[in-house]
Design an enzyme around this catalytic site. Structure first.
Site: not given
Length: 332
Positions: A122-124, A313
């Site tokens: 999700v982040e990167t 999230y």
């Protein structure tokens, strides 16, 4: 002087002032920051002043942080942004490439591989999109030219300089997101100093380029925030008749569970499989693809919201982790 001319003159003066502040050595709040770092943290004034002189105000960062937050999206709109076949496929690839590190993280820190994968995914997108802004530019811009959250970002800028000193690194060398988050897991400097770990034993917790350290650091973050080994995150719930809505603050919370499964049963909401009535749980009431969706969420859901304070999230991370786990099991 005509009003339009006055408006243009004011705007031009603002641009000139902004340009003058681009050199953060001359920014009054930056000067106060330097004094504080020298007096409280023992920094040398000259290099600190030089580094801030190199920092550049980035208007694109100010524009990005001012955009509407994700809370304007429904669950039906939010989920497909992150829970998608390509992200699942690449998650399995990243797991295969770093299988030993994930196995150690599970055994030593108690956090499942699929959850760590979902966070990094999700982040990167597994390290593919870690941010293109110099961290010093992002943090300086927000610390000195974004009043709504300037105190927070001044603290992060302070932590960043301390971090660079601890590891003998150049503060001008590292890149991250527009908010100053860094590496595979997008740690802010304070989170790095508290939770990043050297998981491969080479003497440096490198969350920018070393996937082993990134995997261990994300797992450590969750372990330090109380992740429960083998604990549930979220379970779909059914509405039996009309659900008692009650206080709207009871729904979609990002706090530790305030009620129990039994409490929600009494309000007309029951999990799709049997759970202990005294098990602590919060509830989500969301707009899904086919209308209303209900979920019961537990302590580990709350832990995920320590990473990002959003119930959407946390649920997206849970859903992505499930799909990754299913795909991983097919590879075994």
């Amino acid at each position: 002087m005509p009003r339009r001319v006055i408006e243009l003159t004011v705007w031009a003066l603002c641009l000139i002032a902004a340009a003058a502040r681009a050199d953060y050595r001359e920014h009054p709040e930056a000067r106060a920051f330097i004094d504080e770092m020298v007096e409280d943290e023992g920094f040398e004034r000259e290099p600190l002043t030089a580094w801030l002189g190199e920092a550049q105000r980035q208007d694109s960062i100010l524009e990005a942080i001012a955009r509407p937050a994700e809370r304007t999206r429904t669950w039906a709109e939010y989920r497909p942004i992150f829970v998608q076949p390509l992200r699942v496929e690449r998650g399995v690839e990243f797991w295969q490439e770093n299988r030993d590190a994930f196995q150690r993280a599970e055994q030593e820190l108690g956090v499942p591989a699929e959850v760590i994968l979902a966070i990094i995914g999700v982040e990167t997108h597994y390290g593919r999109i870690t941010g293109s802004h110099r961290v010093i530019d992002a943090l300086s811009t927000l610390a000195f030219d974004y009043p709504p959250r300037a105190p927070f970002f001044r603290k992060e800028l302070k932590q960043y300089f301390i971090l660079m000193r601890e590891h003998e690194q150049n503060p001008l060398a590292f890149k991250g997101s527009y908010a100053g988050a860094m590496g595979y897991g997008q740690f802010m400097p304070s989170s790095y100093r508290h939770y990043a770990i050297d998981f491969d034993g080479d003497g440096f917790a490198d969350i920018w380029n070393n996937p082993t350290d990134a995997i261990g650091s994300v797992a450590n973050y969750f372990a330090e925030h109380g992740w429960q080994r083998d604990g549930l995150v979220a379970v779909r719930a059914r509405a039996s008749g009309e659900v008692e809505r009650g206080d709207e603050k009871d729904w979609n919370r990002i706090d530790p569970p305030q009620h129990s499964v039994g409490d929600w049963n009494e309000r007309g909401l029951s999990p799709i499989f049997e759970l202990p009535a005294d098990m602590p749980a919060n509830a989500l009431w969301l707009e899904g693809d086919h209308g209303e969706e209900f979920w019961l969420v537990f302590h580990n859901f709350y832990v995920i919201t320590r990473y990002n304070r959003s119930h959407l999230y946390a649920l997206a991370v849970d859903h992505l982790s499930r799909e990754i786990k299913t795909a991983m099991e097919k590879q075994l």
